[in-house]
Motif scaffolding. Structure first.
Motif, mmCIF file in Angstrom:
data_model
loop_
_atom_site.group_PDB
_atom_site.id
_atom_site.type_symbol
_atom_site.label_atom_id
_atom_site.label_comp_id
_atom_site.label_asym_id
_atom_site.label_seq_id
_atom_site.Cartn_x
_atom_site.Cartn_y
_atom_site.Cartn_z
ATOM 1 N N UNK A 26 0.847 -1.082 -0.201
ATOM 2 C CA UNK A 26 -0.053 -0.052 -0.018
ATOM 3 C C UNK A 26 0.972 1.351 0.105
ATOM 4 N N UNK A 27 1.140 1.943 -1.131
ATOM 5 C CA UNK A 27 2.101 3.150 -1.225
ATOM 6 C C UNK A 27 1.419 4.332 -1.570
ATOM 7 N N UNK A 28 1.731 5.322 -0.713
ATOM 8 C CA UNK A 28 1.235 6.404 -0.858
ATOM 9 C C UNK A 28 2.432 7.496 -1.436
ATOM 10 N N UNK A 265 7.892 6.704 -2.100
ATOM 11 C CA UNK A 265 6.566 6.493 -1.438
ATOM 12 C C UNK A 265 6.543 6.064 0.280
ATOM 13 N N UNK A 266 5.571 6.402 0.688
ATOM 14 C CA UNK A 266 5.183 5.839 2.113
ATOM 15 C C UNK A 266 4.639 4.553 1.695
ATOM 16 N N UNK A 267 5.327 3.565 2.493
ATOM 17 C CA UNK A 267 4.526 2.136 2.575
ATOM 18 C C UNK A 267 3.964 2.156 3.944
ATOM 19 N N UNK A 268 2.581 2.044 3.696
ATOM 20 C CA UNK A 268 1.666 1.832 4.977
ATOM 21 C C UNK A 268 2.101 0.448 5.637
ATOM 22 N N UNK A 269 1.871 0.405 6.814
ATOM 23 C CA UNK A 269 2.107 -0.970 7.547
ATOM 24 C C UNK A 269 0.730 -1.711 7.333
ATOM 25 N N UNK A 358 18.362 2.879 -1.320
ATOM 26 C CA UNK A 358 17.356 1.713 -1.662
ATOM 27 C C UNK A 358 17.194 0.706 -0.836
ATOM 28 N N UNK A 359 16.061 0.264 -0.878
ATOM 29 C CA UNK A 359 15.717 -1.105 0.238
ATOM 30 C C UNK A 359 14.404 -1.664 -0.776
ATOM 31 N N UNK A 360 14.749 -3.174 -0.523
ATOM 32 C CA UNK A 360 13.728 -3.904 -1.338
ATOM 33 C C UNK A 360 12.306 -3.716 -1.058
ATOM 34 N N UNK A 361 12.193 -3.523 0.174
ATOM 35 C CA UNK A 361 10.596 -3.392 0.665
ATOM 36 C C UNK A 361 10.162 -1.840 0.466
ATOM 37 N N UNK A 362 11.043 -0.964 0.254
ATOM 38 C CA UNK A 362 10.559 0.654 0.297
ATOM 39 C C UNK A 362 10.847 1.230 -1.258
ATOM 40 N N UNK A 363 11.629 0.456 -1.970
ATOM 41 C CA UNK A 363 12.016 1.246 -3.379
ATOM 42 C C UNK A 363 13.351 2.029 -3.260
#
Length: 395
Positions: A26-28, A265-269, A358-363
């Protein structure tokens, strides 16, 4: 640092900035929309970015909603952009749609000295008085006396108190050690509300600085109740020479035009991305210079000395509230020591450096280094945002 000259923009695509599991995330995002002459809160859905401003006029408002994940995944939206279109557009102008930093009314806070390895580098900055020519000599002396004495010590513990006694007796106690292993962390305001830049934008380094580096960090996005709602990446640019002269120069070292980057992006928990996932994130850094210079580094949240919720509690609580929430830089393990310009001088930026965090789960957050004095002036503040949203009828 060399004088700023025209530099190529980094080539960004959806594939190069999205998390590897973007389909489950869920990316904001925030998008500058020329037709609205202002920002839009948006959801990233595949290769499309969907305007959700009519549902949540600010990211801060979205983070207050208990159903934020559902809204991002399912809510009907307005205008839609291709993500590649937004990434190809030049940032800073107002005539084309482009990505912005994915936070807005949140106060931008930062926790410092949260990793033992970078803690020693802060002590070295202090001992050199910000002179990079002295770094190698002082680093050898500090490592000889301290070595691995701080490894595994829990801040504020009896073991930390004993380590403090030893370091004081050796004449090595420092304000950085106090916040690194003492009971209270360093938490400061990194940048004004709405001043952060996003992925693809230029990032500013003060022209007077001759010893500086990127600081790749995980940034927590926290609501007004102190709940962590999501995470993203950040670059808390560090001017080592200026802060090394005096910790009282922290604001000059940290808060300059375009000196704070957050994104992409913000990745929601959610069930697939929770706080334990955040605690285990690995962050990679790559710096590409215009002279073919390459620097690679990495940082792991597993090595942080204080739990992320302890950092949140030190920021928010009965002692301090944030009605619009806050974005909290959690610190970095990364402190580059390899020489770039001269033997013993360590790393420093050159203008035109492309910094990829970069980070695999955050882009990936990607920015190009320029003098802060030449970055696009910051003119769109809280008053401008409120007037813009009111004209659009979404407040």
């Amino acid at each position: 640092m060399e004088s700023a000259a025209a530099h190529p923009r980094p080539v960004l695509t959806a594939g190069s900035v999205l998390p590897e599991d973007a389909g489950r995330a869920a990316l904001v995002a925030r998008v500058h929309h020329p037709q609205a002459d202002g920002p839009c809160v948006a959801a990233v859905r595949g290769d499309q970015v969907v305007d959700l401003t009519a549902v949540a006029p600010t990211v801060s408002d979205l983070m207050e909603r208990d159903d934020a994940v559902r809204v991002v995944r399912e809510a009907d939206g307005g205008h839609t952009w291709r993500l590649d279109e937004l990434l190809e557009a030049p940032t800073g102008g107002r005539d084309v749609p482009h990505l912005l930093a994915p936070v807005d009314l949140q106060v931008i806070k930062a926790a410092g000295v949260t990793f033992a390895r970078s803690l020693l580098e802060r002590v070295i900055e202090e001992r050199t008085g910000g002179d990079p020519a002295q770094a190698a000599r002082v680093r050898a002396r500090v490592q000889q006396l301290v070595g691995g004495a701080l490894d595994g010590i829990r801040p504020g513990s009896p073991e930390a108190a004993k380590a403090k006694e030893l370091l004081v007796s050796e004449g090595l106690w420092s304000q950085y050690l106090e916040v690194g292993i003492g009971p209270d962390p360093e938490v400061f305001t990194k940048a004004p509300v709405l001043s952060a830049v996003g992925t693809g934008a230029d990032i500013g380094v003060l022209g007077a600085s001759v010893w500086n580096n990127p600081e790749p960090e995980v940034v927590l996005v926290v609501d007004s109740r102190g709940r962590v709602r999501g995470a993203t990446l950040g670059n808390d640019v560090n001017l080592r020479d200026i802060e090394g002269r005096s910790a009282l120069l922290l604001s000059r070292a940290k808060d300059n035009n375009a000196s704070c980057a957050i994104g992409p992006f913000v990745r929601l928990l959610d069930d697939d991305f929770d706080l334990d996932t955040v605690r285990a994130l690995d962050i990679d850094l790559r710096v590409d210079g215009t002279d073919a210079y390459v620097l690679n580094g990495s940082s792991s949240m597993r090595e942080i000395s204080r739990d992320v919720l302890d950092l949140v509690a030190a920021t928010h609580g009965p002692h301090h509230q944030y009605p619009d929430g806050f974005a909290l830089f959690t610190g970095t393990l990364f402190a580059p020591t390899e020489d770039r310009q001269a033997p013993g001088a360590g790393f420093t930026h050159e203008y035109g450096d492309i910094v990829r965090i970069s980070s695999p789960r955050l882009g990936a957050l990607v920015n190009t280094v320029i003098p802060s004095e030449q970055a696009t002036p910051w003119t769109f503040g809280v008053g401008a945002l409120m007037r813009n949203l009111a004209r659009r009828g979404v407040l």
